[in-house]
Write a protein that holds these residues in place. Structure first.
Motif, PDB file in Angstrom:
ATOM      1  N   GLU A  43      38.654 -23.808  25.961  1.00 47.38           N
ATOM      2  CA  GLU A  43      37.705 -22.905  26.624  1.00 47.38           C
ATOM      3  C   GLU A  43      36.594 -22.504  25.668  1.00 47.38           C
ATOM      4  OE1 GLU A  43      40.347 -20.340  29.790  1.00 47.38           O
ATOM      5  OE2 GLU A  43      40.240 -19.681  27.719  1.00 47.38           O
ATOM      6  N   HIS A  44      36.972 -22.079  24.470  1.00 46.55           N
ATOM      7  CA  HIS A  44      35.963 -21.651  23.503  1.00 46.55           C
ATOM      8  C   HIS A  44      34.995 -22.784  23.200  1.00 46.55           C
ATOM      9  CE1 HIS A  44      38.525 -18.105  22.500  1.00 46.55           C
ATOM     10  NE2 HIS A  44      37.346 -17.578  22.258  1.00 46.55           N
ATOM     11  N   MET A  45      35.515 -23.973  22.993  1.00 46.04           N
ATOM     12  CA  MET A  45      34.678 -25.120  22.699  1.00 46.04           C
ATOM     13  C   MET A  45      33.665 -25.364  23.814  1.00 46.04           C
ATOM     14  SD  MET A  45      35.863 -29.079  21.968  1.00 46.04           S
ATOM     15  CE  MET A  45      36.525 -29.334  23.637  1.00 46.04           C
ATOM     16  N   LYS A  46      34.154 -25.399  25.032  1.00 50.33           N
ATOM     17  CA  LYS A  46      33.290 -25.718  26.163  1.00 50.33           C
ATOM     18  C   LYS A  46      32.311 -24.591  26.491  1.00 50.33           C
ATOM     19  CE  LYS A  46      32.266 -26.261  30.732  1.00 50.33           C
ATOM     20  NZ  LYS A  46      32.033 -25.325  31.835  1.00 50.33           N
ATOM     21  N   ILE A  47      32.813 -23.360  26.551  1.00 48.81           N
ATOM     22  CA  ILE A  47      31.966 -22.241  26.964  1.00 48.81           C
ATOM     23  C   ILE A  47      30.911 -21.939  25.907  1.00 48.81           C
ATOM     24  CG2 ILE A  47      31.997 -19.750  27.377  1.00 48.81           C
ATOM     25  CD1 ILE A  47      34.602 -20.191  28.950  1.00 48.81           C
ATOM     26  N   ARG A  48      31.296 -21.975  24.638  1.00 46.59           N
ATOM     27  CA  ARG A  48      30.326 -21.670  23.586  1.00 46.59           C
ATOM     28  C   ARG A  48      29.320 -22.815  23.386  1.00 46.59           C
ATOM     29  NH1 ARG A  48      32.177 -17.615  19.892  1.00 46.59           N
ATOM     30  NH2 ARG A  48      33.562 -16.226  21.040  1.00 46.59           N
ATOM     31  N   ILE A  49      29.803 -24.076  23.362  1.00 48.85           N
ATOM     32  CA  ILE A  49      28.922 -25.195  23.000  1.00 48.85           C
ATOM     33  C   ILE A  49      28.166 -25.724  24.214  1.00 48.85           C
ATOM     34  CG2 ILE A  49      28.827 -27.511  22.002  1.00 48.85           C
ATOM     35  CD1 ILE A  49      31.270 -26.775  20.302  1.00 48.85           C
ATOM     36  N   LEU A  50      28.867 -25.969  25.323  1.00 47.58           N
ATOM     37  CA  LEU A  50      28.175 -26.507  26.502  1.00 47.58           C
ATOM     38  C   LEU A  50      27.464 -25.402  27.286  1.00 47.58           C
ATOM     39  CD1 LEU A  50      29.198 -29.248  28.957  1.00 47.58           C
ATOM     40  CD2 LEU A  50      28.450 -27.064  29.854  1.00 47.58           C
ATOM     41  N   ASN A  51      28.222 -24.412  27.771  1.00 46.56           N
ATOM     42  CA  ASN A  51      27.580 -23.367  28.566  1.00 46.56           C
ATOM     43  C   ASN A  51      26.590 -22.558  27.724  1.00 46.56           C
ATOM     44  OD1 ASN A  51      30.682 -23.406  29.901  1.00 46.56           O
ATOM     45  ND2 ASN A  51      28.985 -23.587  31.316  1.00 46.56           N
ATOM     46  N   GLY A  52      26.952 -22.303  26.477  1.00 48.22           N
ATOM     47  CA  GLY A  52      26.011 -21.636  25.589  1.00 48.22           C
ATOM     48  C   GLY A  52      24.772 -22.477  25.362  1.00 48.22           C
TER      49      GLY A  52
END
Length: 494
Positions: free
Chosen positions: A292-301
């Motif tokens: 979750e952290h990887m996706k939300i921070r890198i992609l969604n961010g």
């Protein structure tokens, strides 16, 4: 000549698109899904379609549900085509279409009795949701369920006539307990850190308003698995409908376009069983948080970072933003210097390789994803996708020049005009107060940071306030492109 999408016309449709190999009449419902939007139909429904095509688990078909006026619009359109959807997967090197048929019904929004009866059916073992980041009644600054929200307070005061998704879930669980039926699993499919925990808090928090003992029963007996979902799925408009007609000869009132890539990581917490989704690519893990952290921070961010400079530069499509050398370099510098360093390690994943994948996905020229879609609902997305990275860096005593610039770009966007003077059309439930604060912030940057429900502890940081003010004043004085270049040259800090 086009063919109207329907069960009766699948023989004709399969000349240009893939169609289900399973018989719809052989499917029975196992899932009620709230929020039958594009993402659900491009993600969960596609995984189920692959599973059904493999001859597996035909007792896990979907019944749609919703509570909004837009849900009724979707219900009517899908019902007119037997709940079938044309899914067009687009990559730079490949485009293909297939029809999914995993939905076998759609409950009429507002029909509480029918919805609760469906939820109480023992055959329903999973209730899933894609209701957007803003649909969970979370206080943006604290991250805690807001039991005082008017819609929640109304359901708490009149639990027999719920108007929210969570009110309906509570009523469905109560009906099951009364009948001696084991509770279904509640599975969020939204982009929220700890989405299962957030959903748990919302369901229990609402139940507690009218029946504290039942809230305790939910807490002890209902499973809320966390999950990470990923697939870029733009909105459907006349362009997409026309492409499906022209390229595939299919008359679909609401097709879905998406990228070829998809990912779903889930905790395996399903007491009443689940479809064998691992056979079609879903990854079951003990702990979802790192993914979750990887996706939300890198992609969604990353999406949130490029949305506002692109909008201020009058760029419409995401791939066009990635073709802009300044925006692409801004994203890369921001990710590698400020976001990725505060993302915890993820088993089996190299974070720099993951960002390279994100760059390629954002650059997909076929998908037609738009900047207005990325820019919408910032009052919910910024506190989930950007500000957590800012807060983490501040706690570690590290600088936030790039992340402060992202917040300043968001503020500048909400002033209402692009750099060329074009009016910006907002799509945010808090648009009026954001706009008012952004206008004041032109002369007093602290006015925007006074939105404490959004910025929370971050706004208390003297370093962040200083970096934000410098970035915002530079945006107003020199424009977006020059400001980006100053950041890229390490000349934006005061």
């Amino acid at each position: 000549m086009t063919t109207k999408l329907s069960l009766a016309n699948l023989e004709q449709v399969k000349k240009t698109a893939g169609v289900p190999s399973y018989r719809r009449s052989a499917l029975t419902a196992g899932i009620v899904h709230f929020g039958v939007g594009n993402f659900h139909r491009a993600h969960q429904a596609v995984y189920l379609d692959a599973l059904f095509n493999a001859g597996r688990d035909h007792d896990w078909a979907v019944v749609g549900a919703g509570v909004l006026p837009s849900d009724e619009t979707m219900r009517v359109k899908l019902e007119s085509q037997d709940f079938l959807t044309t899914v067009v997967e687009q990559d730079n090197n490949r485009t293909g279409a297939h029809v999914t048929g995993v939905m076998i019904g759609y409950l009429k929004p507002g029909d509480v009795a029918a919805t609760v009866a469906q939820l109480a059916d023992p055959a329903i073992r999973i209730v899933s949701l894609t209701i957007t980041e803003g649909g969970y009644f979370i206080d943006p600054a604290s991250g805690v369920f807001d039991a005082t929200h008017p819609a929640i307070a109304a359901d708490g005061a009149d639990p027999e006539n719920p108007k929210t998704v969570f009110g309906l879930i509570v009523a469905g669980l109560k009906a099951r307990r009364a009948k001696g039926v084991a509770p279904f699993t509640v599975m969020s499919c939204d982009n929220i850190p700890g989405n299962g925990e957030v959903t748990h808090a919302a369901v229990c928090g609402l139940a507690r308003l009218s029946d504290p003992s039942f809230a305790e029963w939910i807490d002890a007996n209902v499973a809320f698995p966390n999950g990470m979902v990923d697939r870029i799925t733009p909105a459907t408009g006349p362009r997409e409908i026309a492409i499906v007609e022209a390229d595939y000869g299919i008359e679909d009132q609401w097709p879905v376009f998406c990228e070829e890539f998809k990912q779903w990581v889930l905790e395996d917490k399903f007491p009443l069983g689940r479809p064998a989704l691992e056979t079609v690519g879903v990854q079951f893990v003990p702990e979802v948080a790192p993914y979750e952290h990887m996706k939300i921070r890198i992609l969604n961010g990353g999406h949130a970072a490029i949305a506002y400079p692109a909008a201020l530069l009058d760029i419409h499509f995401v791939h066009e933003a990635m073709e802009d050398a300044d925006i692409r370099a801004f994203l890369a510098k921001l990710e590698r210097e400020e976001i990725i360093p505060v993302v915890p390690p993820v088993p089996g994943n190299d974070l720099d390789d993951y960002f390279k994948l994100i760059e390629r996905r954002f650059s997909n020229t076929k998908i037609g994803d738009t900047i207005p879609r990325l820019a919408q609902d910032g009052s919910n997305r910024q506190p989930k996708f950007i500000l957590p990275s800012t807060a983490d860096r501040l706690r570690r005593g590290e600088d936030v020049i790039g992340l402060s610039l992202v917040s300043a770009l968001w503020c500048r966007y909400f002033a209402g005009t692009s750099d060329s003077g074009k009016n910006i059309v907002f799509n945010d439930a808090s648009a009026d107060r954001l706009h008012a604060a952004a206008v004041k912030a032109k002369d007093d940057p602290a006015a925007f940071l006074a939105l404490s429900d959004i910025f929370g502890e971050v706004a208390a940081s003297e370093l962040f306030r200083r970096r934000f003010a410098k970035a915002l004043r530079t945006l107003w004085k020199k424009g977006t492109r020059t400001t980006l270049r100053l950041y890229l040259d390490d000349r934006l800090a005061d």
